[in-house]
Design a protein around this motif. Structure first.
Motif, PDB file in Angstrom:
ATOM      1  N   UNK A  13       0.828  -1.199   0.000  1.00 40.43           N
ATOM      2  CA  UNK A  13       0.000   0.000   0.000  1.00 40.43           C
ATOM      3  C   UNK A  13       0.863   1.248   0.000  1.00 40.43           C
ATOM      4  N   UNK A  14       0.259   2.368  -0.345  1.00 39.28           N
ATOM      5  CA  UNK A  14       0.973   3.621  -0.399  1.00 39.28           C
ATOM      6  C   UNK A  14       1.548   3.951   0.972  1.00 39.28           C
ATOM      7  N   UNK A  15       2.840   4.272   0.993  1.00 36.86           N
ATOM      8  CA  UNK A  15       3.470   4.631   2.248  1.00 36.86           C
ATOM      9  C   UNK A  15       4.028   3.450   3.008  1.00 36.86           C
ATOM     10  N   UNK A  16       3.778   2.220   2.523  1.00 45.53           N
ATOM     11  CA  UNK A  16       4.281   1.041   3.221  1.00 45.53           C
ATOM     12  C   UNK A  16       5.793   0.958   3.084  1.00 45.53           C
ATOM     13  N   UNK A  17       6.457   0.425   4.100  1.00 46.37           N
ATOM     14  CA  UNK A  17       7.902   0.262   4.053  1.00 46.37           C
ATOM     15  C   UNK A  17       8.241  -0.952   3.203  1.00 46.37           C
ATOM     16  N   UNK A  18       9.066  -0.759   2.180  1.00 41.39           N
ATOM     17  CA  UNK A  18       9.414  -1.857   1.289  1.00 41.39           C
ATOM     18  C   UNK A  18      10.805  -2.355   1.623  1.00 41.39           C
ATOM     19  N   UNK A  58      14.856  -4.457  -7.511  1.00 37.17           N
ATOM     20  CA  UNK A  58      14.577  -3.350  -6.604  1.00 37.17           C
ATOM     21  C   UNK A  58      14.103  -2.116  -7.365  1.00 37.17           C
ATOM     22  N   UNK A  59      14.730  -1.848  -8.517  1.00 35.45           N
ATOM     23  CA  UNK A  59      14.333  -0.690  -9.320  1.00 35.45           C
ATOM     24  C   UNK A  59      12.915  -0.858  -9.853  1.00 35.45           C
ATOM     25  N   UNK A  60      12.588  -2.067 -10.301  1.00 33.04           N
ATOM     26  CA  UNK A  60      11.238  -2.327 -10.828  1.00 33.04           C
ATOM     27  C   UNK A  60      10.193  -2.201  -9.731  1.00 33.04           C
ATOM     28  N   UNK A  61      10.508  -2.677  -8.535  1.00 32.27           N
ATOM     29  CA  UNK A  61       9.560  -2.579  -7.431  1.00 32.27           C
ATOM     30  C   UNK A  61       9.367  -1.130  -6.992  1.00 32.27           C
ATOM     31  N   UNK A  66       5.587   3.538  -7.073  1.00 27.81           N
ATOM     32  CA  UNK A  66       5.204   4.865  -7.554  1.00 27.81           C
ATOM     33  C   UNK A  66       3.949   4.794  -8.416  1.00 27.81           C
ATOM     34  N   UNK A  67       3.886   3.778  -9.267  1.00 30.20           N
ATOM     35  CA  UNK A  67       2.716   3.626 -10.136  1.00 30.20           C
ATOM     36  C   UNK A  67       1.467   3.306  -9.332  1.00 30.20           C
ATOM     37  N   UNK A  68       1.622   2.478  -8.300  1.00 29.77           N
ATOM     38  CA  UNK A  68       0.479   2.140  -7.444  1.00 29.77           C
ATOM     39  C   UNK A  68      -0.021   3.374  -6.707  1.00 29.77           C
ATOM     40  N   UNK A  69       0.917   4.200  -6.251  1.00 26.92           N
ATOM     41  CA  UNK A  69       0.541   5.412  -5.525  1.00 26.92           C
ATOM     42  C   UNK A  69      -0.245   6.367  -6.419  1.00 26.92           C
ATOM     43  N   UNK A  70       0.079   6.350  -7.705  1.00 29.96           N
ATOM     44  CA  UNK A  70      -0.596   7.229  -8.665  1.00 29.96           C
ATOM     45  C   UNK A  70      -1.827   6.575  -9.292  1.00 29.96           C
ATOM     46  N   UNK A  71      -2.011   5.295  -9.036  1.00 29.04           N
ATOM     47  CA  UNK A  71      -3.098   4.578  -9.691  1.00 29.04           C
ATOM     48  C   UNK A  71      -2.861   4.431 -11.184  1.00 29.04           C
TER      49      UNK A  71
END
Length: 215
Positions: A13-18, A58-61, A66-71
Motif C-alpha cells: 500500500x501507499x506509504x508502506x515500508x518496502x 529493486x528498481x522495478x519494485x 510509484x505507479x500504485x501510488x498514482x493509480x
C-alpha cells in the motif's frame, strides 16, 4: 525460503515500508567448486549477474510503488515482465547456490525412495534431468521439482529466468542453470559436459531438505 518470502513482500500500500532485496552471500568460497566450476565463473555469476537481477528487481519494485501510488494501471501492467525476469533470476540463483557444495553428499533415504518410485533409479533421474537441461533452447533452467497435487517428482524446464513454482506449480528442488554465463568461460559451447559435471557438486543434503519440506 527467505528470498521467496522477500520476493512476495511486494508493496502492500501507499506509504508502506518496502524491504529491498539483497544479494545473498555464498555458503562457500568462489573457488570451492573447482574444477567443476571455476573461480572466475562463480565470481562473475554471483557478484555480477545475480547482483544485476537484484538491483533491477529493486528498481522495478520502486517504479511499481510509484505507479500504485498514482493509480497508474498502464505502468503497473508494463512492469510485469521486469518483475518476472529479475524476480525469477533472484529466486532461481538463490536456490542454485544452495543446491551446490564442495562436500560430497547423498540423497536422503526419503528422497531416494521417491526418486526410485518416480524414475526407477537415481541414475535414471539424473539422465532425464541432464537430457532436459541440455535440450533447453537458448537460455533457461532444468529442474527437478515436486508436484504437490500429484505427489510425485517431475523434471521440468523453464525459459530465461522464469521461476519454476510460479510458472509450473512445481516446488523447486534442484536447478541447473544453462544460461551460457554459467559455463561458457570453462566449457565453451559444450553444455552437455557442464551439465554432466554439475552432479559432482550437487548438494544432496539441501535438495533432500527441500523435498522433505515440500511434503
Amino acid at each position: 525460503m527467505l528470498a521467496s518470502r522477500k520476493f512476495g513482500n511486494i508493496i502492500r500500500g501507499t506509504g508502506a515500508t518496502r524491504l529491498k532485496h539483497t544479494l545473498p552471500d555464498l555458503p562457500y568460497e568462489y573457488s570451492a567448486l573447482e574444477p567443476v566450476i571455476s573461480r572466475e565463473i562463480m565470481s562473475l555469476h554471483h557478484s555480477k549477474h545475480h547482483a544485476t537481477y537484484v538491483n533491477n528487481l529493486n528498481a522495478a519494485e520502486e517504479k511499481l510503488a510509484q505507479a500504485q501510488a498514482k493509480g497508474d494501471i498502464n505502468t503497473i501492467i508494463s512492469l510485469a515482465p521486469a518483475l518476472k525476469f529479475n524476480g525469477g533470476g533472484h529466486i532461481n540463483h538463490t536456490i542454485f547456490w544452495q543446491n551446490l557444495s564442495s562436500k560430497t553428499s547423498k540423497p536422503s533415504d526419503v528422497l531416494v525412495k521417491a526418486i526410485e518410485k518416480d524414475f526407477g533409479s537415481l541414475e535414471n533421474m539424473k539422465n532425464q534431468l541432464a537430457t532436459a537441461s541440455v535440450a533447453v533452447q537458448g537460455s533457461g533452467w532444468g529442474w527437478l521439482g515436486y508436484n504437490k497435487q500429484m505427489k510425485k517428482l517431475q523434471i521440468a524446464t523453464c525459459q530465461n529466468q522464469d521461476p519454476l513454482q510460479a510458472t509450473t506449480g512445481l516446488v523447486p528442488l534442484f536447478g541447473i542453470d544453462v544460461w551460457e554465463h554459467a559455463y561458457y568461460l570453462q566449457y565453451k559451447n559444450v553444455r552437455a559436459d557442464y551439465v554432466k559435471a554439475i552432479f559432482d557438486v550437487a548438494n544432496w543434503a539441501d535438495i533432500s531438505a527441500r523435498y522433505e519440506n515440500s511434503l
